[in-house]
Design an enzyme around this catalytic site. Structure first.
Site, short mmCIF file in Angstrom:
data_model
loop_
_atom_site.label_atom_id
_atom_site.label_comp_id
_atom_site.label_asym_id
_atom_site.label_seq_id
_atom_site.Cartn_x
_atom_site.Cartn_y
_atom_site.Cartn_z
N HIS A 59 -6.87 0.85 -6.89
CA HIS A 59 -7.11 -0.01 -5.72
C HIS A 59 -7.72 -1.33 -6.22
O HIS A 59 -8.89 -1.64 -5.96
CB HIS A 59 -8.04 0.70 -4.74
CG HIS A 59 -8.04 0.11 -3.36
ND1 HIS A 59 -7.27 -0.98 -2.99
CD2 HIS A 59 -8.73 0.46 -2.23
CE1 HIS A 59 -7.48 -1.27 -1.71
NE2 HIS A 59 -8.37 -0.41 -1.23
N ARG A 78 -13.75 -8.47 1.14
CA ARG A 78 -12.31 -8.25 0.98
C ARG A 78 -11.54 -9.52 1.34
O ARG A 78 -10.56 -9.88 0.69
CB ARG A 78 -11.83 -7.09 1.89
CG ARG A 78 -12.35 -5.71 1.54
CD ARG A 78 -11.84 -5.22 0.20
NE ARG A 78 -10.40 -5.16 0.12
CZ ARG A 78 -9.62 -4.16 0.56
NH1 ARG A 78 -10.18 -3.10 1.10
NH2 ARG A 78 -8.31 -4.18 0.42
N CYS A 100 -16.19 1.74 -0.29
CA CYS A 100 -15.04 0.89 0.07
C CYS A 100 -14.68 1.03 1.55
O CYS A 100 -14.04 0.15 2.11
CB CYS A 100 -13.85 1.24 -0.80
SG CYS A 100 -13.36 2.97 -0.70
N GLN A 119 -9.51 -4.02 -3.89
CA GLN A 119 -10.84 -3.58 -3.45
C GLN A 119 -11.90 -3.94 -4.49
O GLN A 119 -12.99 -4.41 -4.17
CB GLN A 119 -10.82 -2.06 -3.24
CG GLN A 119 -12.17 -1.46 -2.89
CD GLN A 119 -12.65 -1.82 -1.51
OE1 GLN A 119 -11.92 -1.64 -0.55
NE2 GLN A 119 -13.87 -2.34 -1.40
N ARG A 141 0.89 -1.18 0.00
CA ARG A 141 0.00 0.00 0.00
C ARG A 141 0.92 1.21 0.00
O ARG A 141 1.62 1.46 0.99
CB ARG A 141 -0.91 0.00 1.22
CG ARG A 141 -1.55 1.36 1.44
CD ARG A 141 -2.74 1.35 2.34
NE ARG A 141 -3.87 0.71 1.70
CZ ARG A 141 -5.12 0.81 2.12
NH1 ARG A 141 -5.41 1.54 3.18
NH2 ARG A 141 -6.10 0.19 1.47
N1 NVA Z 1 -9.47 6.90 -1.99
C1 NVA Z 1 -9.16 6.47 -0.65
C2 NVA Z 1 -9.46 5.02 -0.50
C3 NVA Z 1 -9.23 4.46 0.86
C4 NVA Z 1 -9.50 2.98 0.95
C5 NVA Z 1 -7.70 6.77 -0.35
O1 NVA Z 1 -6.87 6.61 -1.24
O2 NVA Z 1 -7.39 7.20 0.76
N1 CP Z 2 -11.14 -0.02 1.76
C1 CP Z 2 -9.90 -0.11 2.27
O1 CP Z 2 -8.91 -0.31 1.55
O2 CP Z 2 -9.85 0.02 3.61
P1 CP Z 2 -8.51 0.24 4.46
O3 CP Z 2 -7.96 1.59 4.04
O4 CP Z 2 -8.95 0.23 5.88
O5 CP Z 2 -7.55 -0.84 4.13
#
Ligand code: NVA
Ligand code: CP
Length: 347
Positions: free
Chosen positions: A169, A328, A300, A172, A142
């Site tokens: 993502h 997930r 999400c 997801q 991530r």
């Molecule tokens: N668009 C958000 C998604 C979090 C799961 C982010 O990148 O923070």
């Molecule tokens: N939706 C998602 O990726 O959640 P987290 O940021 O908690 O991993």
């Protein structure tokens, strides 16, 4: 689900007679090491949903449904394998589900926070990759920049999985489409998926799923917050049904209404400007009344309540956000199996 239903004291409370539990081993649907499907993405990176073909996506989602039905219970195809989880940003769902997913498949996951490893600061990304490949069998990252994942993948001889970047993502979206299929079946051609809000990593990945599944994807954003131009161009070239608009009326009749935060991780300095730009784009129960009668609402998570949505929307009868969060786990276990299922422990 109530605690009593989640932790039944007797088989009767679980709605499952004792004999049925005893027969689990004889259940023809219950897989054994001999009847597992062949992994379809063996040893490959998963940096984008477009790293899979539509057929491979179909197989991964079929596996996810099968895992959710409990047909893989007790099967440990990733025994002896390890997955490193690198986090440059916070996470609840991604971290928990990749970790628990590896455990349930017989493998092991270890979390490496950026405070510990300093990806690109304490040492070069390529050196991190060239160390990890000597010890573990896969990496989930991530990260802030999609480019970092490509750099890891280019320098590691083990599969790299995208657990969110500025751009995409994809893990997801596997869970999202598992959830959509639970509602509408596996032929989603022509189903209207409407994404409202910021044209961010989630919006870009939704466009990719439109390419792979034939859903009709509409992205509703304020001017200036559209999805990535090259993702859009690619979708147009491939003949996907993608519509870009700032007309909120496009939500009407949607089969799936999807939103995400207006202020993604790393964009906190723009919070005020963004809150102003997105005013009017909040998903409310009144908005959910305008989607198809059997339509569903997905997010999400995490939700920034009072911004892109309100608690009454995630609690609405059309909301499937907590099933989506559960998926997930199933969808990523399916992905992990298809990517790592043919690897032999190296020790
Ligand atoms: N668009 C958000 C998604 C979090 C799961 C982010 O990148 O923070
Ligand atoms: N939706 C998602 O990726 O959640 P987290 O940021 O908690 O991993």
């Amino acid at each position: 689900m109530t605690k009593a239903a989640r932790f039944p004291r007797t088989p009767a409370e679980a709605g499952q007679p004792q004999q049925a539990q005893a027969n689990m081993a004889n259940n023809p649907a219950h897989l054994t090491p001999e009847t597992l499907p062949a992994p379809v993405m063996a040893g490959r990176d998963f940096l984008s949903n477009l790293d899979m073909t539509p057929e491979e996506l179909r197989t991964v989602l079929d596996t996810a449904h099968s895992m959710k039905r409990g047909e893989w219970r007790g099967v440990k195809p990733l025994s002896g394998l390890s997955l490193a989880l690198i986090f440059e940003k916070a996470s609840l769902r991604t971290r928990t589900t990749f970790d628990v997913g590896m455990y349930q498949l017989g493998g092991h996951a270890l979390t490496l926070s950026n405070a510990e490893i300093g990806l690109g600061t304490r040492e070069r990304v390529s050196d991190v990759a060239r160390n990890l490949e000597r010890w573990v069998d896969g990496v989930m990252g991530r990260v802030y920049l999609q480019q970092t994942l490509h750099e890891l993948a280019d320098h590691a001889a083990i599969p790299v999985i995208n657990g969110l970047s500025d751009m995409l993502h994809p893990a997801q979206l596997l869970a999202d489409y598992q959830t959509i299929e639970e509602e509408f079946g596996t032929d989603l051609r022509g189903r209207r998926v409407v994404y409202i809000g910021d044209g961010n990593n989630l919006a870009n990945s939704h466009i990719h799923l439109g390419i792979l599944t034939g859903t009709d994807v509409t992205i509703v954003t304020p001017v200036g917050y559209e999805p990535n131009g090259s993702v859009l161009m690619d979708a147009v070239k491939r003949g996907a049904n993608v519509t870009l608009t700032n007309d909120l009326g496009a939500i009407e009749g949607a089969d799936v209404l999807y939103t995400d935060v207006w202020i993604s991780m790393g964009q906190e300095a723009e919070a005020d400007i963004r809150r102003r730009a997105f005013r009017g784009y909040q998903v409310t129960p009144a908005m959910l009344d305008t989607i198809a009668p059997d339509g569903i609402f997905l997010h999400c998570l995490p939700a920034h309540y009072g911004e892109e949505t309100v608690p009454e929307a995630t609690e609405h009868p059309k909301s499937r956000v907590f099933d989506q969060a559960e998926n997930r786990l199933h969808a990523q276990k399916a992905l992990l199996y298809h990517v790592m299922g043919e690897m032999a422990p190296r020790w």
